[in-house]
Enzyme design. Structure first.
Site, PDB file in Angstrom:
ATOM      1  N   ALA B  41       0.929  -1.147   0.221  1.00 10.91           N
ATOM      2  CA  ALA B  41       0.031  -0.038  -0.008  1.00 10.91           C
ATOM      3  C   ALA B  41       0.958   1.232  -0.106  1.00 10.91           C
ATOM      4  CB  ALA B  41      -0.788   0.035   1.156  1.00 10.91           C
ATOM      5  N   ASP B  42       0.345   2.265  -0.771  1.00 10.74           N
ATOM      6  CA  ASP B  42       1.224   3.666  -0.466  1.00 10.74           C
ATOM      7  C   ASP B  42       0.233   4.499   0.590  1.00 10.74           C
ATOM      8  OD1 ASP B  42      -1.078   4.683  -2.059  1.00 10.74           O
ATOM      9  OD2 ASP B  42      -0.175   4.963  -3.790  1.00 10.74           O
ATOM     10  N   SER B  43       0.677   5.656   0.859  1.00 12.81           N
ATOM     11  CA  SER B  43       0.102   6.455   1.783  1.00 12.81           C
ATOM     12  C   SER B  43      -1.416   6.746   1.457  1.00 12.81           C
ATOM     13  CB  SER B  43       0.780   7.718   1.861  1.00 12.81           C
ATOM     14  OG  SER B  43       0.757   8.610   0.793  1.00 12.81           O
ATOM     15  N   ASP B  45      -3.328   4.724  -0.415  1.00 16.61           N
ATOM     16  CA  ASP B  45      -4.169   3.568  -0.137  1.00 16.61           C
ATOM     17  C   ASP B  45      -4.624   3.382   1.408  1.00 16.61           C
ATOM     18  OD1 ASP B  45      -4.087   2.270  -2.486  1.00 16.61           O
ATOM     19  OD2 ASP B  45      -1.971   1.783  -2.217  1.00 16.61           O
ATOM     20  N   THR B  46      -3.730   3.663   2.307  1.00 14.55           N
ATOM     21  CA  THR B  46      -4.034   3.840   3.629  1.00 14.55           C
ATOM     22  C   THR B  46      -5.059   4.751   4.149  1.00 14.55           C
ATOM     23  OG1 THR B  46      -2.282   5.249   4.533  1.00 14.55           O
ATOM     24  CG2 THR B  46      -1.847   2.977   4.372  1.00 14.55           C
TER      25      THR B  46
END
Lengths: 245, 85
Positions: B41-43, B45-46
């Site tokens: 996940a990238d930021s 996504d979170t």
């Protein structure tokens, strides 16, 4: 390539010259168009002209709760919100020495803060669908400045910085965020100029004419279309050559 | 038939959301899996995951709490605690 069939677009300030022309152009490209503004009667008239595929949503963007409610209404009635056009704006011109806090703040609220709130609400659905377009109408004065317009120029410059930041945040989700910066366009806003001002203005425009609302609408349709998928964080200057930047 | 306890119900729902949002294999979504380090996940996504949890479970996850949710287990535990309150 430029078809917007099946897309739902929200145009703020749709009672104004550029807003109405943009709504017409997006509608002509196949989009369902949600039109908003403060003057309900004028929205109804535009809706009647467009016929089908129209959502009428009067709102006052100075109200902090209005943007989220507006996005919710469009997503509810239209099924989604694919294209947001932040066009609403107004001026309250005066030299900075005379500009009160309220004059500053009122312009910032509607011309910059409301577009941010609308974008924030609209992005959620766009990111989920992995497709979205946000186009904000700024102004040449946001880049060049203009005596008497510290508030307006600051708001319009703010739109450009905001759009570049949002563009970077959501680029991986198929959402583009761009700006169209009109030069001097013939609308109610520029009808207020006197003859001497108008002549002086035209001498600075290589195309030797004022812009029309349709000149701006065409740029918005392009940025909203599938053709502009790889264009993001940009400011498209549409000004008859008045400033080449 | 064995009844599904509320606890495993939350875990199952959380994992389903993670699988859908990140497009990862269900087998990779273990309790210990880190969204960023293990699930790619990238930021953004979170943030999307947190919004999806809020929507699915009807809870509010403030930013300071969201920052601490880095693994699947963190999410399950936080949501269960919120629901119990």
């Amino acid at each position: 390539m430029f078809s917007l069939e099946g897309k739902v677009a929200l145009v703020t300030g749709a009672t104004g010259g550029i807003g109405a022309a943009t709504a017409r152009a997006l509608h002509q490209a196949g989009a369902t168009v949600a039109i908003t503004g403060r003057r309900a009667a004028e929205l109804e008239a535009l809706a009647a002209e467009l016929g089908s595929r129209v959502i009428v949503a009067p709102a006052d963007l100075a109200d902090p709760a209005a943007p989220a409610a507006l996005v919710e209404k469009v997503e509810g009635e239209g099924g989604s919100l694919d294209i947001l056009v932040n066009n609403a704006g107004f001026t309250r011109d005066m030299l900075a020495l005379r500009m009160g806090d309220a004059d500053w703040q009122a312009v910032l609220d509607v011309d910059l803060t409301a577009p941010f709130r609308l974008a924030r609400s609209a992005l959620r659905g766009m990111m989920k669908k992995r497709w979205g377009r946000i186009v904000s109408i700024a102004s040449i004065v946001g880049v060049t400045g203009n005596a008497g317009q510290a508030n307006y120029a600051a708001a319009k410059a703010g739109l450009i910085g905001m759009s570049k930041s949002l563009a970077q945040e959501v680029a991986t989700r198929g959402v583009t965020v761009n700006v169209v910066a009109p030069g001097f366009v013939k609308t109610a806003m520029t009808d207020a100029l006197n003859e001497a001002q108008r002549t002086a203005l035209l001498s600075r425009i290589p195309a030797a004419r004022m812009g029309t609302p349709e000149d701006i609408a065409g740029a918005v349709v392009y940025l909203a279309s599938p053709a502009a998928a790889w264009v993001t964080g940009q400011t498209l200057h549409v000004n008859g050559g008045m400033a080449m930047i | 038939m064995e009844r599904v306890t509320p606890m495993s119900d939350t875990a199952e729902k959380v994992k389903k959301i993670v699988v859908e949002h990140l497009g990862v294999e269900e087998s990779k979504v273990t309790n210990e899996a880190s969204f960023i380090d293990d699930l790619g996940a990238d930021s953004l996504d979170t943030v999307e995951l947190v919004m999806a949890f809020e929507e699915a479970f009807g809870v509010e996850i403030p930013d300071d709490a969201a920052e601490k949710i880095t693994t699947v287990k963190d999410a399950i535990e936080y949501i269960e605690k919120q629901k119990a309150e």
